[in-house]
Design an enzyme around this catalytic site. Structure first.
Site, PDB file in Angstrom:
ATOM      1  N   LYS A 105      -7.810  33.828   2.935  1.00 53.92           N
ATOM      2  CA  LYS A 105      -7.059  35.088   2.995  1.00 53.92           C
ATOM      3  C   LYS A 105      -6.091  35.108   4.178  1.00 53.92           C
ATOM      4  CE  LYS A 105     -10.788  37.671   3.327  1.00 53.92           C
ATOM      5  NZ  LYS A 105     -11.878  36.672   3.318  1.00 53.92           N
ATOM      6  N   ARG A 126     -13.570  46.327   2.463  1.00 49.44           N
ATOM      7  CA  ARG A 126     -14.727  45.460   2.220  1.00 49.44           C
ATOM      8  C   ARG A 126     -15.904  46.245   1.657  1.00 49.44           C
ATOM      9  NH1 ARG A 126     -13.347  41.197   6.127  1.00 49.44           N
ATOM     10  NH2 ARG A 126     -14.959  39.621   6.286  1.00 49.44           N
TER      11      ARG A 126
HETATM   12  N1  LIG Z   1     -13.172  45.665   6.658  1.00 48.09           N
HETATM   13  C1  LIG Z   1     -14.244  45.305   7.391  1.00 48.09           C
HETATM   14  N2  LIG Z   1     -15.384  46.032   7.335  1.00 48.09           N
HETATM   15  C2  LIG Z   1     -16.471  45.696   8.051  1.00 48.09           C
HETATM   16  N3  LIG Z   1     -16.527  44.634   8.873  1.00 48.09           N
HETATM   17  C3  LIG Z   1     -15.400  43.862   8.956  1.00 48.09           C
HETATM   18  C4  LIG Z   1     -14.209  44.164   8.234  1.00 48.09           C
HETATM   19  N4  LIG Z   1     -13.264  43.234   8.530  1.00 48.09           N
HETATM   20  C5  LIG Z   1     -13.844  42.381   9.393  1.00 48.09           C
HETATM   21  N5  LIG Z   1     -15.125  42.749   9.654  1.00 48.09           N
HETATM   22  C6  LIG Z   1     -16.078  42.067  10.576  1.00 48.09           C
HETATM   23  O1  LIG Z   1     -15.404  40.946  11.154  1.00 48.09           O
HETATM   24  C7  LIG Z   1     -16.014  39.703  10.734  1.00 48.09           C
HETATM   25  C8  LIG Z   1     -14.924  38.656  10.520  1.00 48.09           C
HETATM   26  O2  LIG Z   1     -14.063  39.064   9.469  1.00 48.09           O
HETATM   27  P1  LIG Z   1     -12.794  38.203   9.010  1.00 48.09           P
HETATM   28  O3  LIG Z   1     -11.971  37.842  10.179  1.00 48.09           O
HETATM   29  O4  LIG Z   1     -12.141  38.960   7.902  1.00 48.09           O
HETATM   30  O5  LIG Z   1     -13.381  36.834   8.510  1.00 48.09           O
HETATM   31  P2  LIG Z   1     -13.971  36.259   7.164  1.00 48.09           P
HETATM   32  O6  LIG Z   1     -13.234  36.842   5.986  1.00 48.09           O
HETATM   33  O7  LIG Z   1     -13.757  34.795   7.334  1.00 48.09           O
HETATM   34  O8  LIG Z   1     -15.413  36.635   7.211  1.00 48.09           O
HETATM   35  C9  LIG Z   1     -16.817  40.083   9.492  1.00 48.09           C
HETATM   36  O9  LIG Z   1     -17.887  39.186   9.269  1.00 48.09           O
HETATM   37  C10 LIG Z   1     -17.283  41.493   9.841  1.00 48.09           C
HETATM   38  O10 LIG Z   1     -18.360  41.472  10.762  1.00 48.09           O
END
Ligand SMILES: Nc1ncnc2c1ncn2[C@@H]1O[C@H](COP(=O)(O)OP(=O)(O)O)[C@@H](O)[C@H]1O
Length: 226
Positions: A21, A96
């Protein structure tokens, strides 16, 4: 005469951790002049800055869980209040949960907008564990992931700035990836059906080469934002 108002696109990239992504959102940002909004990046910045939201999020992120909707929505609303989002946005890692999707609908409705497309990057779970456990970012510029999962033993240089040191995100390890995938299947995957019901879902096979996926995505973005 029909009045046509072109609205800036609101694109959502859906997919498990490691689906690409972030990589694809950055490529779309460059190609279409859109703004990438990554809640993961925003949360990591809050953790690094030691803000109250960051301090509350840190342990949850390191364990591979989902940060509360309340914190994520506050961080996202702040970012969406900045003027550059008028160019159109690519949401990467958000929404999410069903609650986040509903909150996004409300936020957009108040601005006279709606989701233009939710694009599901479809991949195999097994490959994701390998990819995420092997990826790292350039320590100098922090730009993206340099596909080190493709060449895990590479001691090479950053393709953006020439830096030679790479660092790993604390949550990119085999134990935590399992928890992140479980959170994805339990809470985020149901959004695929939600956006299908809204008539805005697009699916692409995201197991291939980065450039092929970028082309497929580019075709979708070109079509939905025309
Ligand atoms: N929209 C969201 N809602 C809840 N937690 C989030 C959200 N976006 C990111 N996070 C937190 O940040 C962490 C890393 O997310 P991200 O950078 O999108 O990596 P990936 O998609 O590789 O898991 C997630 O595992 C979660 O703990």
């Amino acid at each position: 005469m029909t009045e046509t108002t072109t609205r800036p696109p609101v694109l959502i990239l859906l997919g498990p951790p490691g689906a690409g992504k972030g990589t694809q959102a950055r490529m779309l940002e460059e190609r279409f002049g859109l703004v990438q909004l990554s809640t993961g990046d925003l949360l990591r910045a809050a953790v690094a800055a030691g803000t109250p939201a960051g301090m509350a999020a840190k342990a949850v992120m390191e364990a591979g869980g989902l940060v509360s909707d309340e914190i994520v929505l506050a961080i996202l609303a702040d970012r969406m209040a900045q003027p550059d989002v008028a160019r159109g946005i690519i949401l990467d890692g958000f929404p999410r949960t069903a609650g986040q999707a509903a909150a996004l609908d409300g936020l957009l409705e108040r601005a006279g907008q709606r989701v233009t497309a939710a694009i599901s990057l479809e991949v195999d779970d097994g490959a994701m564990v390998e990819r995420v456990s092997g990826r790292s970012t350039c320590a100098a510029c922090g730009e993206g992931y340099h596909d080190s999962f493709k060449q895990p033993a590479r001691a090479g240089t950053c393709d953006k700035c020439g830096g030679t040191e790479f660092k790993r995100r604390p949550d990119d390890n085999a134990d935590t990836v399992g928890a992140r995938l479980a959170a994805y299947h339990a809470q985020t995957a149901p959004l695929i059906a939600y956006y299908d019901g809204c008539g805005v879902l697009e699916r692409i096979d995201a197991m291939g080469a980065i450039d092929e996926i970028a082309s497929a995505l580019g075709r979708i973005v070109g079509r939905v934002s025309a």
